[in-house]
Write an enzyme that holds these catalytic residues in place. Sequence first.
Site, short mmCIF file in Angstrom:
data_model
loop_
_atom_site.label_atom_id
_atom_site.label_comp_id
_atom_site.label_asym_id
_atom_site.label_seq_id
_atom_site.Cartn_x
_atom_site.Cartn_y
_atom_site.Cartn_z
N ARG A 125 1.24 -1.51 -0.30
CA ARG A 125 0.63 -0.32 0.22
C ARG A 125 0.81 1.07 0.31
NH1 ARG A 125 -3.92 -0.88 4.79
NH2 ARG A 125 -2.22 -1.04 6.30
N ASP A 136 0.85 5.69 1.03
CA ASP A 136 -0.65 6.60 1.64
C ASP A 136 -0.43 7.64 0.30
OD1 ASP A 136 0.37 5.02 4.27
OD2 ASP A 136 1.84 6.83 4.45
N TYR A 161 12.50 2.30 -2.63
CA TYR A 161 11.95 3.65 -2.57
C TYR A 161 12.85 4.38 -2.48
CZ TYR A 161 7.26 2.10 -0.22
OH TYR A 161 6.17 1.50 -0.58
N ARG A 217 8.62 7.46 5.19
CA ARG A 217 8.70 9.23 5.21
C ARG A 217 8.96 9.72 6.61
NH1 ARG A 217 2.57 10.34 4.54
NH2 ARG A 217 3.65 12.11 4.79
#
Length: 247
Positions: free
Chosen positions: A49, A51, A108, A193
Amino acid sequence: MRYFFEIAYNGTTFHGWQRQKNAKSVQQEVEEALSKVLQSEVSITGSGRTDTGVHCLQQFFHLESDEALTEKLSFTLNKMLGPDIAINNMFQVIEEGHARFSALSRKYEYRITTKKDPFQKDFKYFLNRPLNIQTMNDAAALLIGKQDFESFSKVKTEVNNFFCDITEAEWKVNGTDLVFHIRANRFLRGMVRAIVGTLLDVGFGKIAPEEVKNIIIAKNRKQAGSAAPAHGLFLTEVTYPPEIVKK
């Protein structure tokens, strides 16, 4: 028969990947398009998933089909889906192949620019404060390995454990751009993050690099830095064992 689809999307207008009751999601858009094409209700399973506002260069999802599917389906889907979603590939996998659980690693990138650019405002975090890249990389090195990353996870999340095995964590500078590369077997909700926000605090001189180890040990989200803005984050790669592809 089970099929994998490779997907990319601009996350600016989406409330993340996962289908939600009252918000626009990537999963919903794809499922609705597939249901129209295949003329039956379709449910897909993603590799993970993302965000709200997070972008994706490579992600995978799988679906089950009683009938053989061809590459024509990818072409048709791309015509039906809006400009912010692209289906880049599809292929059949073995029945045990699973978009989420068969994945070996995810990568990422968090992208920062130190030069204001109106054409990249949705894809890079503009930051014009000086940073100490060396101390940020010293701190990033402490993330490597299998550790409990509860301090970097959103508080309300349903997981069995907070252990992740990070194999890459490094900041790289390219002109006015600064990119954080991180790879692991899995990631927790909001984890990247939160890590980026913490490493920026190191770069600003707010905390010492070695303090990152103490933050990990604390297992407390309040000990880590604020989450960096979503628009600078990209899911860039998901890897699988080659043997899951149907021969």
